[in-house]
Design a protein around this motif. Structure first.
Motif, mmCIF file in Angstrom:
data_model
loop_
_atom_site.group_PDB
_atom_site.id
_atom_site.type_symbol
_atom_site.label_atom_id
_atom_site.label_comp_id
_atom_site.label_asym_id
_atom_site.label_seq_id
_atom_site.Cartn_x
_atom_site.Cartn_y
_atom_site.Cartn_z
ATOM 1 N N GLY A 164 32.278 45.593 41.774
ATOM 2 C CA GLY A 164 31.936 45.370 40.262
ATOM 3 C C GLY A 164 31.156 45.747 38.983
ATOM 4 O O GLY A 164 31.180 46.162 38.069
ATOM 5 N N THR A 165 30.350 44.709 39.975
ATOM 6 C CA THR A 165 28.736 45.073 38.920
ATOM 7 C C THR A 165 28.217 46.589 38.886
ATOM 8 O O THR A 165 28.585 47.258 37.911
ATOM 9 C CB THR A 165 27.982 44.302 39.928
ATOM 10 N N LEU A 207 30.723 48.131 36.451
ATOM 11 C CA LEU A 207 30.347 48.211 34.882
ATOM 12 C C LEU A 207 28.889 49.116 35.095
ATOM 13 O O LEU A 207 28.858 49.849 33.386
ATOM 14 C CB LEU A 207 29.983 46.679 34.800
ATOM 15 N N MET A 247 29.510 35.672 34.697
ATOM 16 C CA MET A 247 29.204 35.638 36.090
ATOM 17 C C MET A 247 27.546 36.518 35.565
ATOM 18 O O MET A 247 27.995 38.373 34.938
ATOM 19 C CB MET A 247 29.906 36.556 37.113
ATOM 20 N N ALA A 278 26.751 39.744 36.757
ATOM 21 C CA ALA A 278 26.435 41.047 36.725
ATOM 22 C C ALA A 278 27.307 41.475 35.626
ATOM 23 O O ALA A 278 26.471 42.778 35.090
ATOM 24 C CB ALA A 278 27.302 41.085 37.912
ATOM 25 N N VAL A 324 34.180 39.772 28.234
ATOM 26 C CA VAL A 324 34.921 39.646 29.734
ATOM 27 C C VAL A 324 36.544 38.109 29.550
ATOM 28 O O VAL A 324 36.636 37.585 28.962
ATOM 29 C CB VAL A 324 34.161 37.840 30.232
ATOM 30 N N ASP A 346 35.226 43.531 31.170
ATOM 31 C CA ASP A 346 34.531 43.123 31.746
ATOM 32 C C ASP A 346 36.245 41.764 33.006
ATOM 33 O O ASP A 346 36.342 41.144 32.238
ATOM 34 C CB ASP A 346 33.660 42.267 32.128
ATOM 35 N N GLN A 367 35.832 41.671 45.453
ATOM 36 C CA GLN A 367 35.218 40.950 45.833
ATOM 37 C C GLN A 367 35.881 39.856 46.485
ATOM 38 O O GLN A 367 37.154 39.817 45.969
ATOM 39 C CB GLN A 367 34.104 40.007 44.952
ATOM 40 N N LYS A 379 39.246 36.954 44.127
ATOM 41 C CA LYS A 379 39.446 38.253 43.752
ATOM 42 C C LYS A 379 41.149 37.841 44.498
ATOM 43 O O LYS A 379 41.179 37.633 45.227
ATOM 44 C CB LYS A 379 38.749 39.092 43.366
ATOM 45 N N GLN A 430 34.028 43.532 49.058
ATOM 46 C CA GLN A 430 33.275 43.655 48.267
ATOM 47 C C GLN A 430 34.377 45.140 47.283
ATOM 48 O O GLN A 430 34.871 45.896 48.887
ATOM 49 C CB GLN A 430 31.753 44.589 48.597
HETATM 50 C C1 LIG Z 1 32.977 37.741 35.493
HETATM 51 C C2 LIG Z 1 32.403 38.736 36.106
HETATM 52 N N1 LIG Z 1 31.773 39.804 36.108
HETATM 53 C C3 LIG Z 1 31.484 40.648 37.278
HETATM 54 C C4 LIG Z 1 31.499 40.370 37.895
HETATM 55 C C5 LIG Z 1 30.847 41.153 39.250
HETATM 56 O O1 LIG Z 1 31.940 41.444 40.358
HETATM 57 P P1 LIG Z 1 31.116 42.025 41.766
HETATM 58 O O2 LIG Z 1 31.548 40.054 42.428
HETATM 59 O O3 LIG Z 1 32.538 43.143 42.449
HETATM 60 O O4 LIG Z 1 30.000 43.083 41.901
HETATM 61 C C6 LIG Z 1 31.931 39.210 38.598
HETATM 62 C C7 LIG Z 1 31.989 38.726 40.044
HETATM 63 O O5 LIG Z 1 32.789 37.363 40.306
HETATM 64 C C8 LIG Z 1 32.564 38.594 38.020
HETATM 65 O O6 LIG Z 1 33.204 37.188 37.728
#
Ligand SMILES: Cc1ncc(COP(=O)(O)O)c(C=O)c1O
Length: 365
Positions: free
Chosen positions: A55-56, A59, A84, A86, A129, A155, A181, A184, A190
């Motif tokens: 997810g990071t 983004l 989070m 990220a 988010v 997000d 991840q 979820k 991942q």
């Molecule tokens: C709100 C939020 N944004 C971004 C992320 C990042 O996702 P990833 O762990 O897949 O990189 C997470 C991960 O739990 C998250 O909860």
């Protein structure tokens, strides 16, 4: 027996999918990745889906693409304090500065009055988010986006399957990002899902993710890109998981309902509201005496999880302000708890956990 906070579950369906990939020996990004992208495209009703490593990374790709498309090198992106880390990290990766704003009390999602105060000529995007499936106010988002020509990058890391006014979260802005991840609704260990209806953003993100590669020239790279591609082993697991998404949604709703039924009479506990269509990925509650409650539950082999520290509490972002500047995020971050849920938790366990929480508050601990 230990009751952990949230764990994934896999079955013979995942094994079968993975076995197929191994037997074919095509474990790079290939047919399984394409199949998953196509399934998600259809499910979410969007034009483009791009899978990536996390997810990071998703983004990051969305922000980087936005800055390239707008030709901005010195730029800012507004993010909520309650998330989070990220969400902010991805802005830094892309060469921008995250601008942190407080959240609203009711849902813990970005406070639009605060967003207005921070918009300036450097602002290229806002990242609302959808906190564990609760929609950030989308009408306000659309207004801001139109008024200031600012890109909305959702997000939706924890919001796959969750809806707002009949539309999936993550499909409402210019680009939406989901995480695969392991905590979820569905997982590949991942992984990240990027969605958009915009052809230019799609093409830019696709190239950035694949070394800047042109579609038709295998080793010709028009722009300097990255290697953030997915792989068929992960896609195989996620494909089998994806087929369970509707039953997972039901399960998450039932689990939260059961907790609510068993705990709502306790004055010291407050549930965040969910509206029809939203899926509670985790069960977050505001609690009194959080540390003591956690200790008590741990003594009974129950392991809930405390909420993320708000962004400004983390060393890389301490110069963005202190608790007084972000009172709501601070309050939620310091007092909320995620109760054990997910596919590894049974109804009996939820009843047992609720009993222990009732005991804790009744005994006046
Ligand atoms: C709100 C939020 N944004 C971004 C992320 C990042 O996702 P990833 O762990 O897949 O990189 C997470 C991960 O739990 C998250 O909860």
């Amino acid at each position: 027996m230990r009751i952990n906070w949230n764990e994934p579950r896999f079955g013979s369906e995942e094994l079968k999918e993975v076995e197929e990939v191994i037997k074919k020996s095509y474990i790079n990004e290939g047919p399984k990745t394409k199949e998953l992208e196509e399934n998600l495209r259809e499910y979410l009703g969007v034009k483009h889906v791009i899978l990536t490593t996390s997810g990071t990374a998703g983004l990051f790709l969305a922000i980087k693409a936005d800055s390239l498309i707008k030709g901005k090198k010195d730029f800012e992106v507004i993010v909520p304090d309650l998330t989070m880390i990220a969400t902010a990290t991805a802005v830094g990766w892309a060469g921008g500065k995250p601008i942190i704003v407080d959240v609203e009390k009711e849902k813990g999602t970005i406070d639009f009055n605060e967003v207005y105060k921070k918009i300036n000529e450097k602002t290229i995007a806002i990242i609302p988010v959808h906190v564990i499936g609760r929609a950030a106010n989308n009408k306000k988002l659309e207004e801001i986006s139109r008024e200031f020509n600012i890109t909305i990058i959702e997000d939706a890391a924890g919001a796959l399957g969750s809806m707002y006014c009949g539309r999936y979260l993550g499909t409402l802005g210019k680009v939406g990002v989901f995480s695969l991840q392991s905590n979820k609704i569905i997982t590949s260990g991942q992984g990240g899902i990027v969605v958009t209806n915009d052809d230019v953003y799609y093409e830019t993100i696709r190239r950035l993710r694949d070394f800047g590669r042109m579609n038709n020239k295998e080793f010709f790279h028009e722009i300097e890109g990255y290697n953030l591609k997915f792989n068929d082993l992960s896609a195989a697991i996620a494909l089998a998981q994806f087929r369970k998404i509707e039953e997972r949604k039901e399960m998450l709703l039932e689990q939260r309902e059961l907790y609510e039924k068993r705990l709502s009479s306790i004055e010291e506990i407050k549930f965040f509201p969910y509206i029809l269509g939203e899926i509670p990925l985790w069960v977050d509650v505001l609690v009194k005496n959080r540390r003591d409650l956690v200790n008590y539950l741990n003594q009974n082999k129950i392991y809930p999880r405390e909420c993320w520290p708000a962004l400004h509490m983390n060393p890389p972002y301490r110069d963005h302000g202190n608790d007084v500047d972000f009172p709501v995020a601070t309050m939620i971050s310091n007092n909320s708890l995620w109760l054990p849920n997910g596919p590894a938790i049974s109804k009996e366990q939820i009843i047992y956990i609720s009993k222990k929480i009732n005991e804790f508050y009744k005994n006046g601990t």
